[in-house]
Write a protein that holds these residues in place. Structure first.
Motif, short mmCIF file in Angstrom:
data_model
loop_
_atom_site.label_atom_id
_atom_site.label_comp_id
_atom_site.label_asym_id
_atom_site.label_seq_id
_atom_site.Cartn_x
_atom_site.Cartn_y
_atom_site.Cartn_z
N SER A 1 0.85 -1.17 0.00
CA SER A 1 0.00 0.00 0.00
C SER A 1 0.89 1.23 0.00
CB SER A 1 -0.95 0.02 1.20
OG SER A 1 -0.23 0.03 2.41
N TYR A 2 0.38 2.31 -0.60
CA TYR A 2 1.17 3.53 -0.75
C TYR A 2 0.33 4.75 -0.42
CZ TYR A 2 4.39 0.63 -3.45
OH TYR A 2 5.28 -0.35 -3.84
N ALA A 3 1.00 5.77 0.07
CA ALA A 3 0.35 7.07 0.20
C ALA A 3 0.14 7.63 -1.20
CB ALA A 3 1.24 8.02 1.01
N ASP A 4 -0.94 8.37 -1.36
CA ASP A 4 -1.23 8.93 -2.68
C ASP A 4 -0.08 9.81 -3.19
OD1 ASP A 4 -4.80 9.42 -2.08
OD2 ASP A 4 -3.66 7.66 -2.74
N SER A 5 0.59 10.48 -2.27
CA SER A 5 1.65 11.42 -2.65
C SER A 5 2.87 10.74 -3.27
CB SER A 5 2.08 12.25 -1.44
OG SER A 5 2.55 11.40 -0.41
N LYS B 1 2.57 7.40 -4.76
CA LYS B 1 2.14 6.33 -5.66
C LYS B 1 2.64 6.59 -7.07
CE LYS B 1 -1.77 4.84 -4.36
NZ LYS B 1 -3.22 4.70 -4.10
N GLY B 2 3.21 5.56 -7.67
CA GLY B 2 3.77 5.70 -9.01
C GLY B 2 5.21 6.15 -9.04
N ARG B 3 5.71 6.65 -7.91
CA ARG B 3 7.11 7.09 -7.84
C ARG B 3 7.94 6.21 -6.92
NH1 ARG B 3 8.31 11.88 -5.59
NH2 ARG B 3 6.49 11.91 -4.20
N PHE B 4 7.34 5.71 -5.86
CA PHE B 4 8.05 4.89 -4.88
C PHE B 4 7.58 3.44 -5.00
CE2 PHE B 4 8.83 8.34 -1.38
CZ PHE B 4 9.37 9.17 -2.34
N THR B 5 8.50 2.53 -4.73
CA THR B 5 8.19 1.10 -4.73
C THR B 5 8.78 0.45 -3.50
OG1 THR B 5 8.22 1.05 -7.16
CG2 THR B 5 8.35 -1.06 -6.00
#
Length: 125
Positions: free
Chosen positions: A59-63, A65-69
């Motif tokens: 799960s990721y914070a919206d801020s 998402k798409g940049r961090f893995t």
């Protein structure tokens, strides 16, 4: 007891990348989830990303998402956070956390039992 040690922080220009690692030791076999949180000066600690040790679900914070893995290596008891396209607003102390208990959500810092000492990430504009 679980001990967590982070590494990989540093200074990077905007648009750059960093990879954080968290090494866990101690009673790691019963960990349910591990996560990264961050805290910028004058701000509250915020959730960044989490991964369940068993299923690998993330799960990721919206801020971010798409940049961090976020990823895990259970054999090595490590969790990593690959951070790409970094922005100045990503500047913070990043801390690794681990918990034993199962909860439906992985986003709440109060549910985590153990914390690392934190590593500084600074993104210059």
């Amino acid at each position: 007891q679980v001990q967590l040690v982070e590494s990989g922080g540093g200074l990077v220009h905007a648009g750059g990348s960093l990879r954080l690692s968290c090494a866990a030791s101690g009673r790691t076999s019963t960990i349910d989830a591990m996560a990264w949180f961050r805290q910028a000066p004058g701000k509250e600690r915020e959730f960044v990303a989490a991964i369940r040790r068993g299923t690998g679900s993330t799960s990721y914070a919206d801020s971010v998402k798409g940049r961090f893995t976020i990823s895990r290596d259970n054999a090595k008891n490590t969790v990593s956070l690959q951070m790409n396209s970094l922005k100045p607003e990503d500047t913070a102390v990043y801390s690794c956390a681990a918990r034993y208990g199962y909860y439906p959500s992985t986003r709440y810092s109060s549910q985590y039992d153990y914390w690392g000492q934190g590593t500084q990430v600074t993104v210059s504009s």
